[in-house]
Design a protein around this motif. Sequence first.
Motif, PDB file in Angstrom:
ATOM      1  N   ASN A 230       0.819  -1.212   0.000  1.00 25.86           N
ATOM      2  CA  ASN A 230       0.000   0.000   0.000  1.00 25.86           C
ATOM      3  C   ASN A 230       0.852   1.261   0.000  1.00 25.86           C
ATOM      4  O   ASN A 230       0.504   2.272  -0.607  1.00 25.86           O
ATOM      5  CB  ASN A 230      -0.921   0.014   1.227  1.00 25.86           C
ATOM      6  CG  ASN A 230      -2.169  -0.805   0.972  1.00 25.86           C
ATOM      7  OD1 ASN A 230      -2.561  -1.008  -0.174  1.00 25.86           O
ATOM      8  ND2 ASN A 230      -2.779  -1.290   2.041  1.00 25.86           N
ATOM      9  N   SER A 337      -7.686   0.811  -0.249  1.00 23.71           N
ATOM     10  CA  SER A 337      -6.295   1.278  -0.221  1.00 23.71           C
ATOM     11  C   SER A 337      -5.518   0.909  -1.486  1.00 23.71           C
ATOM     12  O   SER A 337      -4.642   1.650  -1.930  1.00 23.71           O
ATOM     13  CB  SER A 337      -5.578   0.697   1.001  1.00 23.71           C
ATOM     14  OG  SER A 337      -5.437  -0.705   0.886  1.00 23.71           O
ATOM     15  N   ALA A 341      -2.563   2.713  -4.718  1.00 15.67           N
ATOM     16  CA  ALA A 341      -1.188   2.217  -4.585  1.00 15.67           C
ATOM     17  C   ALA A 341      -0.559   2.022  -5.966  1.00 15.67           C
ATOM     18  O   ALA A 341      -1.228   1.560  -6.886  1.00 15.67           O
ATOM     19  CB  ALA A 341      -1.185   0.889  -3.826  1.00 15.67           C
TER      20      ALA A 341
END
Lengths: 495, 250
Positions: A230, A337, A341
Amino acid sequence: MTDLNDKLETAVHPENLRRVAIDPVSRVEGHGKVTLLLDENDRVHQVRLHIVEFRGFEKFVQGRPYWEAPVMVQRLCGICPVSHHIAASKAMDMIVGATLTPTAEKVRRLMHYGQILQSHALHFFHLSSPDLLFGFDSDVAKRNIVGIAAAYPEVAKQGVLLRKYGQEVIRITAGKRIHGTGSIPGGVNKNVSIEERDYLLKDIEQMIAWSRDALALIRQLFEQNLDSYNAFGRFKTHTLNLVREDGALDLYHGGLRARDMDGNTLFDHYDYSHYWDVIFEDVKTWSYMKFPFLRSLGPEQGWYRVGPLSRVTQCDFIPTPLANQARKAFMAFNGGSATGATLGFHWARMIEMLHAAELIQELLHDPDLQGSELVSKGQRQERGVGVIEAPRGTLIHHYKVDEHDQIVRCNLIVSTTHNNQAMNEAIRQVARQYIDGRKLTEGLLNHIEVAIRAFDPCLSCATHALGKMPLQVELLDVEGDVLSTLTRSADGAFS
Amino acid sequence: MSDTFQLDGASIPFKAGQTVMQAALAGGHYIPHLCYHPEFKPHGSCKVCTVKVNGRTAASCTMPAEAGLSVESNIEEMNGLRRTLVQMLFAEGNHFCPSCEKSGNCTLQALGYDLEVHTAGFRHMYPDRPLDASHPDILLDFNRCILCELCVRASSEVDGKNVFSLAGRGIAKHLIVNAKSGLLKDTNIALTDKAMQVCPVGVILQKRIGFSVPIGERRYDQRPISAQALDDAPRQADASGSCTACEGTP
């Protein structure tokens, strides 16, 4: 790191710094290098991704007859030539005033999704899986596809056969696996026979199953490395991509959608035939690759990201069931998340690979593929713009053709070019996270390459602006000392 | 009993007035060639058809057949020389097969494959030869001209128009258009002319055809040019003066 240079693009005092080069960046398409400038305490002052190839397609396509362009310009690349083949064809459809027949559009779509499948498989299995399965700083001798074949033979086999299947789709629709001629101005030059259709149908279920396995693999890797994946090279960015009229993911055709880094829509369903009203290209003295930006935000703030991660996160849904389900899971994973990323690119890419396999199956069952109406034409036009979503992102082809049928102007904005600034941001972020203040090792430097690879850049395609690029020629003596230097600036002036 | 000569060990019958090339093709024997065309007078310029006759080299398209000749064609010495000639033709012009619409239908390319021309052999000269796209329906791409004069002969002998000619000498020799402006639009060429059909390479092209014939369906996609010679034999003009099997594109 000095506060005076938090952007890491240009060091304040480069003369006293140590230069480290990653040259060439490996396991990417084309040739590029990264340079870092470090001080005596290993603090990072400057990080740049340089593209060192030189192409000239925009220049030497000038004067050629327009019907030659779809075949000629695809020679930009041997990995995804179909993207250039189809983008140029779409531009030439406008030149000949054509509205494609159902057969022509579906054969082209089949060709394109075969391309998406093979290119995404190549990238995930051959180029990136060594980093993901062995670790970014694992033994460099094994960190390659041969190492994967030895340690994970089933994964390697699936990668090879997925790619082969995509190449077979291309061969049947374009005539050859690489650099075919199937797409022509106003349509296609062949349909898909019953025999060819049945040949492709017999393996498609397996391709869908393997695509789902690949998707499960990347999810599992995210779960196992949640924090590091992440955080790795994470940065906020605007996005650009095509979407269908109803907001669905569509890699062949649609309108342009741009959103800012907070998710606000800047423009939506924008007619790409006037792309220059919303996108412009900047030039920097240290790179052969241009820096496109959103006009409304300007060159400093307007850079953006294209490609699988932008497409999958910014579309409203994916119009095939398994891929749409996979998208929902991706968006929901760990509170979303992974969608921001840099390594989320891999996950999004595998969702698209599954989508491509599903769409290929859907298209193969469509009887229009066997139709005989292959080409159409209408009112001849002077200007043609073709835009598609290539495996690596939005691809723009723009031509002007004179009354003698000769191309007089050509502008190509290639997926990797759109991602130029985003890639530089990603590697600067990785430099801050992993390199700043540490003793350099090969494994640490590979972190930089991992960030670049996530974008799946095609550096060959991205450099082509003949006559516009800044260039420096140095004459060295046998000791390597500079005797004289000739410099051409971005505006063409020599000094 | 007709007269015969020997070609690579085979006995070839011939009629009075025939050349070695004409008799060989009529008998179903292929001799590589570029500028020869049975509908026009022998030209003898490309030299690809050069054979050994009684130990001496001669262009088979201009060499009269005679009884008892010993002709050697398909031998390494001759094929090696032909390979060199084809390499020189490729080096002299701008032959970019990858994006040429004649690829697969091109005699020069087919001959290159058949003779196993695997390398350039010579430094490419990259001549600057602008296109003539002035005609609304016909494109001239001089980059690919091999100076075979088939278009010159077709336009003159069959069409009666003299649209094309060669100008200059030696390395400066080049194809020109017979008009004051030098442009094809100012000639009376028509799409139905013989000159439109005989170009062995991609110089004289009907516009907007491009790549409409898919890969796999082009003349030399399936079988080499030498194998097709047997299909085409006898490669000679019929009573009406035409030879459809001889065109670059069937």
